[in-house]
Scaffold this motif. Structure first.
Motif, mmCIF file in Angstrom:
data_model
loop_
_atom_site.group_PDB
_atom_site.id
_atom_site.type_symbol
_atom_site.label_atom_id
_atom_site.label_comp_id
_atom_site.label_asym_id
_atom_site.label_seq_id
_atom_site.Cartn_x
_atom_site.Cartn_y
_atom_site.Cartn_z
ATOM 1 N N ILE A 53 26.383 64.801 -8.942
ATOM 2 C CA ILE A 53 26.955 65.154 -10.242
ATOM 3 C C ILE A 53 26.746 63.970 -11.184
ATOM 4 C CG2 ILE A 53 29.022 65.888 -11.504
ATOM 5 C CD1 ILE A 53 30.268 66.637 -8.815
ATOM 6 N N PHE A 54 26.339 64.262 -12.408
ATOM 7 C CA PHE A 54 26.208 63.251 -13.454
ATOM 8 C C PHE A 54 27.162 63.636 -14.572
ATOM 9 C CE2 PHE A 54 24.465 61.947 -17.552
ATOM 10 C CZ PHE A 54 24.295 60.593 -17.351
ATOM 11 N N GLY A 55 27.970 62.670 -15.043
ATOM 12 C CA GLY A 55 28.913 62.944 -16.112
ATOM 13 C C GLY A 55 28.821 61.920 -17.212
ATOM 14 N N ALA A 56 29.223 62.331 -18.404
ATOM 15 C CA ALA A 56 29.279 61.434 -19.561
ATOM 16 C C ALA A 56 30.655 61.585 -20.201
ATOM 17 C CB ALA A 56 28.185 61.774 -20.564
ATOM 18 N N TYR A 57 31.411 60.493 -20.270
ATOM 19 C CA TYR A 57 32.696 60.490 -20.962
ATOM 20 C C TYR A 57 32.446 60.230 -22.438
ATOM 21 C CZ TYR A 57 35.994 60.692 -17.108
ATOM 22 O OH TYR A 57 36.752 61.105 -16.052
ATOM 23 N N PHE A 116 31.279 55.831 -21.057
ATOM 24 C CA PHE A 116 30.378 55.468 -19.965
ATOM 25 C C PHE A 116 29.834 56.737 -19.325
ATOM 26 C CE2 PHE A 116 34.608 55.605 -18.021
ATOM 27 C CZ PHE A 116 34.403 56.390 -16.897
ATOM 28 N N TYR A 117 28.804 56.574 -18.524
ATOM 29 C CA TYR A 117 28.255 57.643 -17.696
ATOM 30 C C TYR A 117 28.720 57.392 -16.271
ATOM 31 C CZ TYR A 117 25.037 57.947 -21.641
ATOM 32 O OH TYR A 117 24.504 58.042 -22.896
ATOM 33 N N TRP A 118 28.800 58.445 -15.468
ATOM 34 C CA TRP A 118 29.176 58.270 -14.071
ATOM 35 C C TRP A 118 28.326 59.185 -13.193
ATOM 36 C CZ3 TRP A 118 30.990 62.594 -11.546
ATOM 37 C CH2 TRP A 118 31.514 63.619 -12.337
ATOM 38 N N VAL A 119 28.168 58.774 -11.950
ATOM 39 C CA VAL A 119 27.403 59.534 -10.965
ATOM 40 C C VAL A 119 28.226 59.605 -9.683
ATOM 41 C CG1 VAL A 119 25.286 59.624 -9.589
ATOM 42 C CG2 VAL A 119 25.210 58.749 -11.942
ATOM 43 N N LEU A 120 28.310 60.805 -9.105
ATOM 44 C CA LEU A 120 28.965 61.002 -7.820
ATOM 45 C C LEU A 120 27.999 61.765 -6.927
ATOM 46 C CD1 LEU A 120 31.473 60.880 -5.967
ATOM 47 C CD2 LEU A 120 32.203 63.049 -6.997
ATOM 48 N N GLU A 121 27.672 61.165 -5.794
ATOM 49 C CA GLU A 121 26.767 61.795 -4.830
ATOM 50 C C GLU A 121 27.428 61.788 -3.460
ATOM 51 O OE1 GLU A 121 22.443 60.693 -6.670
ATOM 52 O OE2 GLU A 121 23.393 59.203 -5.361
ATOM 53 N N HIS A 122 27.157 62.840 -2.700
ATOM 54 C CA HIS A 122 27.776 62.924 -1.384
ATOM 55 C C HIS A 122 26.885 63.746 -0.461
ATOM 56 C CE1 HIS A 122 30.900 63.010 1.642
ATOM 57 N NE2 HIS A 122 30.902 64.330 1.651
ATOM 58 N N GLU A 123 26.675 63.225 0.749
ATOM 59 C CA GLU A 123 25.953 63.946 1.801
ATOM 60 C C GLU A 123 26.991 64.621 2.678
ATOM 61 O OE1 GLU A 123 22.632 64.271 2.147
ATOM 62 O OE2 GLU A 123 22.365 63.079 0.323
ATOM 63 N N LEU A 124 26.970 65.937 2.711
ATOM 64 C CA LEU A 124 27.913 66.681 3.534
ATOM 65 C C LEU A 124 27.535 66.506 4.999
ATOM 66 C CD1 LEU A 124 30.325 68.421 2.677
ATOM 67 C CD2 LEU A 124 28.876 70.418 2.961
ATOM 68 N N GLU A 125 28.473 66.068 5.804
ATOM 69 C CA GLU A 125 28.239 65.857 7.231
ATOM 70 C C GLU A 125 28.065 67.198 7.937
ATOM 71 O OE1 GLU A 125 27.881 62.853 8.582
ATOM 72 O OE2 GLU A 125 28.246 61.902 6.656
ATOM 73 N N PRO A 126 27.279 67.242 9.007
ATOM 74 C CA PRO A 126 27.058 68.511 9.728
ATOM 75 C C PRO A 126 28.342 69.166 10.230
ATOM 76 C CG PRO A 126 25.513 66.842 10.477
ATOM 77 C CD PRO A 126 26.485 66.151 9.557
ATOM 78 N N ASP A 127 29.376 68.362 10.525
ATOM 79 C CA ASP A 127 30.616 68.943 11.034
ATOM 80 C C ASP A 127 31.606 69.334 9.930
ATOM 81 O OD1 ASP A 127 30.930 66.242 10.475
ATOM 82 O OD2 ASP A 127 32.505 65.976 11.966
ATOM 83 N N HIS A 128 31.199 69.199 8.661
ATOM 84 C CA HIS A 128 32.035 69.608 7.527
ATOM 85 C C HIS A 128 31.371 70.799 6.839
ATOM 86 C CE1 HIS A 128 33.502 65.448 8.068
ATOM 87 N NE2 HIS A 128 34.641 66.003 7.715
ATOM 88 N N SER A 129 32.094 71.894 6.737
ATOM 89 C CA SER A 129 31.505 73.104 6.158
ATOM 90 C C SER A 129 31.556 73.134 4.636
ATOM 91 C CB SER A 129 32.209 74.342 6.712
ATOM 92 O OG SER A 129 33.581 74.321 6.366
ATOM 93 N N SER A 130 32.419 72.292 4.028
ATOM 94 C CA SER A 130 32.526 72.299 2.569
ATOM 95 C C SER A 130 33.144 70.991 2.076
ATOM 96 C CB SER A 130 33.374 73.485 2.102
ATOM 97 O OG SER A 130 34.703 73.347 2.575
ATOM 98 N N TYR A 131 33.097 70.811 0.765
ATOM 99 C CA TYR A 131 33.717 69.666 0.111
ATOM 100 C C TYR A 131 34.420 70.182 -1.132
ATOM 101 C CZ TYR A 131 34.415 65.336 -2.414
ATOM 102 O OH TYR A 131 34.985 64.293 -3.097
ATOM 103 N N ILE A 132 35.646 69.744 -1.364
ATOM 104 C CA ILE A 132 36.388 70.125 -2.567
ATOM 105 C C ILE A 132 36.459 68.922 -3.493
ATOM 106 C CG2 ILE A 132 38.591 70.893 -3.516
ATOM 107 C CD1 ILE A 132 39.014 72.489 -0.962
ATOM 108 N N TYR A 133 35.950 69.112 -4.700
ATOM 109 C CA TYR A 133 35.994 68.087 -5.750
ATOM 110 C C TYR A 133 37.145 68.430 -6.684
ATOM 111 C CZ TYR A 133 34.758 65.632 -10.043
ATOM 112 O OH TYR A 133 34.786 64.847 -11.171
ATOM 113 N N ARG A 134 37.959 67.435 -7.004
ATOM 114 C CA ARG A 134 39.080 67.636 -7.923
ATOM 115 C C ARG A 134 38.805 66.853 -9.193
ATOM 116 N NH1 ARG A 134 40.743 67.822 -2.830
ATOM 117 N NH2 ARG A 134 42.324 69.340 -2.232
#
Length: 109
Positions: free
Chosen positions: A87-91, A18-36
């Motif tokens: 991010i767009f991914g393909a398994y 399958f294909y997958w999509v992950l999208e995220h809007e960083l909030e103004p009070d968050h300086s970063s996001y860590i993806y695992r």
């Protein structure tokens, strides 16, 4: 955060789980996001189409991480961004790896 999967067309189903999509809007009070990324037995193609990520090592040192291929792994990886992202991914079905990539022939084969 918005995550969804897309089924491949019939002609690609033997090769792509399958294909997958992950999208995220960083909030103004968050300086970063860590993806695992998840430890997985599948090959995965990953494309960053919005923003860029740096990979974090065990000492939290950062190195640039481009879109690419993640093969089978036994541990997760961490990536950090300071922007909203997509991010767009393909398994890829594991046994199909050899169809996409040439491996050197092993001796005695």
């Amino acid at each position: 955060m918005h995550y969804f999967t897309i089924q491949p067309p019939a002609e690609l189903k033997p090769y792509v789980r399958f294909y997958w999509v992950l999208e995220h809007e960083l909030e103004p009070d968050h300086s970063s996001y860590i993806y695992r990324s998840v430890a997985d037995g599948c090959t995965e193609l990953v494309f960053h189409y919005r923003s860029s990520f740096n990979e974090l090592n065990k000492k939290n040192e950062q190195s640039p991480s481009l879109s690419g291929i993640q093969f089978q792994t036994t541990q997760y990886r961490r990536f950090i961004t300071t922007e909203s992202f997509g991010i767009f991914g393909a398994y890829i079905i594991s046994f199909c790896r050899a169809l996409f990539f040439q491996y050197p022939k092993q001796p005695n084969q």
